[in-house]
Scaffold this motif. Structure first.
Motif, mmCIF file in Angstrom:
data_model
loop_
_atom_site.group_PDB
_atom_site.id
_atom_site.type_symbol
_atom_site.label_atom_id
_atom_site.label_comp_id
_atom_site.label_asym_id
_atom_site.label_seq_id
_atom_site.Cartn_x
_atom_site.Cartn_y
_atom_site.Cartn_z
ATOM 1 N N VAL A 358 0.901 -1.132 0.014
ATOM 2 C CA VAL A 358 -0.006 -0.077 -0.107
ATOM 3 C C VAL A 358 0.856 1.417 0.115
ATOM 4 C CG1 VAL A 358 -1.928 1.212 1.352
ATOM 5 C CG2 VAL A 358 -1.915 -1.287 1.232
ATOM 6 N N GLN A 359 0.804 1.916 -1.001
ATOM 7 C CA GLN A 359 2.022 3.051 -1.442
ATOM 8 C C GLN A 359 0.994 4.292 -1.380
ATOM 9 O OE1 GLN A 359 3.947 2.780 -4.887
ATOM 10 N NE2 GLN A 359 5.218 4.213 -4.516
ATOM 11 N N ASP A 360 1.451 5.311 -0.631
ATOM 12 C CA ASP A 360 0.674 6.530 -0.606
ATOM 13 C C ASP A 360 1.826 7.871 -0.834
ATOM 14 O OD1 ASP A 360 1.632 7.963 1.634
ATOM 15 O OD2 ASP A 360 0.493 6.169 3.010
ATOM 16 N N SER A 361 1.082 8.998 -1.420
ATOM 17 C CA SER A 361 2.053 10.045 -1.664
ATOM 18 C C SER A 361 1.883 11.057 -0.429
ATOM 19 C CB SER A 361 1.773 10.777 -2.989
ATOM 20 O OG SER A 361 0.371 11.222 -3.017
ATOM 21 N N GLY A 362 1.609 10.524 0.697
ATOM 22 C CA GLY A 362 1.219 11.177 1.872
ATOM 23 C C GLY A 362 2.184 11.785 2.649
ATOM 24 N N VAL A 363 2.009 11.993 3.916
ATOM 25 C CA VAL A 363 2.996 12.923 4.961
ATOM 26 C C VAL A 363 4.437 12.215 4.942
ATOM 27 C CG1 VAL A 363 1.134 14.386 6.125
ATOM 28 C CG2 VAL A 363 1.801 12.383 6.851
ATOM 29 N N GLY A 364 4.108 10.888 5.035
ATOM 30 C CA GLY A 364 5.414 10.287 5.309
ATOM 31 C C GLY A 364 5.752 9.843 6.773
ATOM 32 N N ILE A 365 6.820 9.464 6.903
ATOM 33 C CA ILE A 365 7.170 8.958 8.449
ATOM 34 C C ILE A 365 8.588 9.116 8.461
ATOM 35 C CG2 ILE A 365 6.946 7.385 10.640
ATOM 36 C CD1 ILE A 365 5.012 5.991 8.666
ATOM 37 N N ASP A 366 9.085 9.983 9.624
ATOM 38 C CA ASP A 366 10.704 9.894 9.653
ATOM 39 C C ASP A 366 11.314 8.485 10.124
ATOM 40 O OD1 ASP A 366 12.438 12.532 10.309
ATOM 41 O OD2 ASP A 366 13.039 10.740 11.282
ATOM 42 N N ALA A 367 12.412 8.278 9.647
ATOM 43 C CA ALA A 367 13.102 7.113 9.761
ATOM 44 C C ALA A 367 13.099 6.564 11.278
ATOM 45 C CB ALA A 367 14.430 6.908 9.113
ATOM 46 N N LYS A 368 13.203 7.545 12.149
ATOM 47 C CA LYS A 368 13.386 7.154 13.589
ATOM 48 C C LYS A 368 12.499 6.473 14.376
ATOM 49 C CE LYS A 368 12.294 11.501 16.009
ATOM 50 N NZ LYS A 368 12.269 12.729 15.488
ATOM 51 N N PRO A 371 10.766 1.959 13.642
ATOM 52 C CA PRO A 371 11.153 0.596 14.284
ATOM 53 C C PRO A 371 9.939 0.386 15.419
ATOM 54 C CG PRO A 371 13.122 1.603 14.200
ATOM 55 C CD PRO A 371 12.230 2.371 13.965
ATOM 56 N N ARG A 372 9.360 1.743 15.777
ATOM 57 C CA ARG A 372 8.253 1.674 16.862
ATOM 58 C C ARG A 372 6.904 1.542 16.649
ATOM 59 N NH1 ARG A 372 9.482 4.815 21.876
ATOM 60 N NH2 ARG A 372 7.966 3.409 22.740
ATOM 61 N N LEU A 373 6.838 1.599 15.072
ATOM 62 C CA LEU A 373 5.359 2.146 14.717
ATOM 63 C C LEU A 373 4.271 0.932 15.036
ATOM 64 C CD1 LEU A 373 5.228 4.691 13.211
ATOM 65 C CD2 LEU A 373 5.131 3.566 11.026
ATOM 66 N N THR A 374 4.748 -0.299 15.131
ATOM 67 C CA THR A 374 3.788 -1.407 15.378
ATOM 68 C C THR A 374 3.619 -1.541 16.779
ATOM 69 O OG1 THR A 374 5.596 -2.937 15.070
ATOM 70 C CG2 THR A 374 4.333 -2.746 13.435
ATOM 71 N N GLU A 375 4.026 -0.767 17.645
ATOM 72 C CA GLU A 375 3.753 -0.952 18.991
ATOM 73 C C GLU A 375 2.452 -0.354 19.119
ATOM 74 O OE1 GLU A 375 6.687 1.266 21.311
ATOM 75 O OE2 GLU A 375 8.464 0.173 20.509
ATOM 76 N N ARG A 376 1.810 -0.927 20.273
ATOM 77 C CA ARG A 376 0.574 -0.292 20.783
ATOM 78 C C ARG A 376 0.531 1.256 21.153
ATOM 79 N NH1 ARG A 376 -1.888 -5.449 23.629
ATOM 80 N NH2 ARG A 376 -0.738 -6.805 22.168
ATOM 81 N N PHE A 377 -0.459 1.925 20.593
ATOM 82 C CA PHE A 377 -0.557 3.462 21.025
ATOM 83 C C PHE A 377 0.706 4.225 20.575
ATOM 84 C CE2 PHE A 377 -3.430 1.299 24.149
ATOM 85 C CZ PHE A 377 -4.383 1.478 23.838
ATOM 86 N N TYR A 378 1.639 3.822 19.709
ATOM 87 C CA TYR A 378 2.810 4.583 19.444
ATOM 88 C C TYR A 378 2.092 5.310 18.265
ATOM 89 C CZ TYR A 378 7.055 6.136 17.951
ATOM 90 O OH TYR A 378 8.285 6.714 17.727
#
Ligand code: ADP
Length: 435
Positions: A358-368, A371-378
């Motif tokens: 799923v590819q989007d042309s949106g706001v994007g996410i900083d590399a840092k 690694p934690r993106l799939t944590e709950r409530f992160y």
């Protein structure tokens, strides 16, 4: 010692020659006496050699070499000293091995040594209580025959031992064991097994608590949001000053409902290792439905959503779980992409398995944050998230669903340019034509 040997040898030879010469002097046959003397000496030497040969071939482990005289006595003595020294070294080594074995035997964790084929070579006493191995019958048996949990077989054969594996003990369902495998030497395996029943119970209590609280909160919340909806439906009867407050209360009420639903779904996913269903799921039709829902969610924001799905590539698993995972990814793309932006959904298969991106042309996410993106409530940006109405549990759900379907999530993103979330599924999870 060497010097002594030479002196002894020379002394013996001189003595022999002197005796022979005296014999020659008495008898007058010098030549014969010398020949007989030397023949006797040769015979004696051969006899000693035969004794040594016999001893070397037939001696018991601790039997000393035979006694001997002269040069042969020295040879036997030297062999005896060598033998004693060797025994002492062996004794010391054995003591070290015994101590290592005693200390590993006394460990509460199981230590198991497997050969390169995965057959049992050695194990300590704890392996008998934790895994039920039997000494000595199980020696040489493949470990996958003795630990028969399907997760273990898969884990062992995948040969990726970075993360430990937790399974119920083969001898007691209520006992949980954690296995660590390390490869060493010539592809042999060292397996460490710990009893983690207590930690597992505590973890279970935490999960049960969250699940129970979420469940208990559902009914009161349904009543409250129900009444709020009724009030809003009859908004003309209400004091106009309350209209905005009621709208906000209703909005937050439905947010709480989504949160509770997500918490309950996560609790359900965590309760078992495998999907609730194991049916072939037609991913192309599932994605077409998700795309329509995404288009509706996008509404006036008018994002361009495209779908390229290989027909006939089906996955084994639970349709409802896959639907929640995939729709989380697609709806996130809608939420975090500006108006008129592009969203591209692709589903394909190759020799590595099947993939959904799923590819989007949106706001994007900083590399840092990745690694934690799939944590709950992160959340990358809490203010942004509360605007989008997200619960912070979406990607945790995606990760769990993928784990249950032998899949993994890969995230790549360039801030300001967009993100790509790709799910990779193992070939074993694909439905083959015959299947
Ligand atoms: P939420 O419910 O807040 O969206 P998720 O677990 O789905 O929670 O996502 C976690 C965080 O990851 C989000 O708060 C958001 O900051 C970030 N995120 C997820 N998907 C995207 C995306 N497509 N583009 C940019 N950021 C994203």
């Amino acid at each position: 010692m060497n010097q002594n040997w030479h002196a002894t040898l020379i002394r013996h030879m001189l003595l022999l020659i002197t005796v022979c010469l005296i014999g020659g002097l008495v008898s007058g046959y010098y030549g014969w006496c010398l020949a007989i003397g030397l023949a006797l000496y040769l015979g004696w030497t051969l006899k000693q050699l035969l004794r040594l040969h016999d001893w070397l071939r037939n001696h018991q482990p601790d039997e000393a070499p035979p006694d001997g005289y002269g040069l042969w006595g020295e040879v036997f003595d030297s062999i005896y000293h060598l033998q004693r020294r060797d025994q002492r070294v062996r004794g010391r080594l054995q003591a070290v091995i015994d101590r290592v074995q005693e200390s590993t035997a006394a460990l509460r964790d199981a230590v198991i040594m497997l050969d390169s084929e995965g057959n049992l070579e050695w194990w300590n006493r704890a392996a008998e209580t934790l895994l039920g191995f039997k000494t000595p019958q199980d020696g040489g048996q493949p470990v996958t025959n003795l630990v028969r949990h399907p997760r273990f077989k898969e884990y062992f054969e995948a040969e990726n031992y970075v993360e430990p594996l937790e399974i119920p003990s083969p001898i007691n369902d209520r006992m949980r064991v954690q296995l660590h495998i390390t490869r060493y030497g010539n592809n042999e395996h060292l397996m460490l097994v710990r009893d983690v029943t207590r930690i597992h119970q505590l973890e279970q209590m935490r999960k049960d608590f969250v699940a129970n609280v979420s469940h208990e909160l559902r009914t009161p919340l349904t009543v409250i949001t129900g009444y709020l909806e009724t009030l809003l439906d009859n908004v003309e009867d209400v004091n106009p000053r309350w209209t905005r407050a009621l709208q906000q209360m209703s909005q937050q009420g439905s947010r709480m409902q989504t949160l509770l639903n997500d918490l309950l779904l996560l609790a359900k996913l965590e309760a078992t290792d495998y999907p609730s269903d194991n049916q072939p799921v037609a991913i192309d039709t599932l994605l077409a439905a998700i795309k329509n829902d995404a288009q509706a969610l996008s509404g006036p924001r008018n994002q361009r959503i495209s779908l390229e799905a290989a027909p006939g590539v089906r996955l084994k698993g639970s349709e409802s779980e896959l639907r929640s995972a995939f729709s989380n990814l697609v709806f996130n793309a809608v939420k975090y992409t500006q108006d008129e932006g592009n969203i591209r959904i692709r589903w394909w298969s190759d020799e590595q398995g099947a993939h959904l991106s799923v590819q989007d042309s949106g706001v994007g996410i900083d590399a840092k944050h990745l690694p934690r993106l799939t944590e709950r409530f992160y959340r990358v940006d809490s203010s942004r998230a509360s605007n989008t109405g997200g619960t912070g549990l979406g990607l945790a759900i995606v990760k769990h669903v993928l784990m249950r379907h032998r899949g993994r999530l890969e995230i790549s993103s360039v801030p300001g340019h967009g993100s790509t979330f790709t799910c990779h599924f193992a070939p074993a999870q694909l439905v083959t034509k015959q299947g």
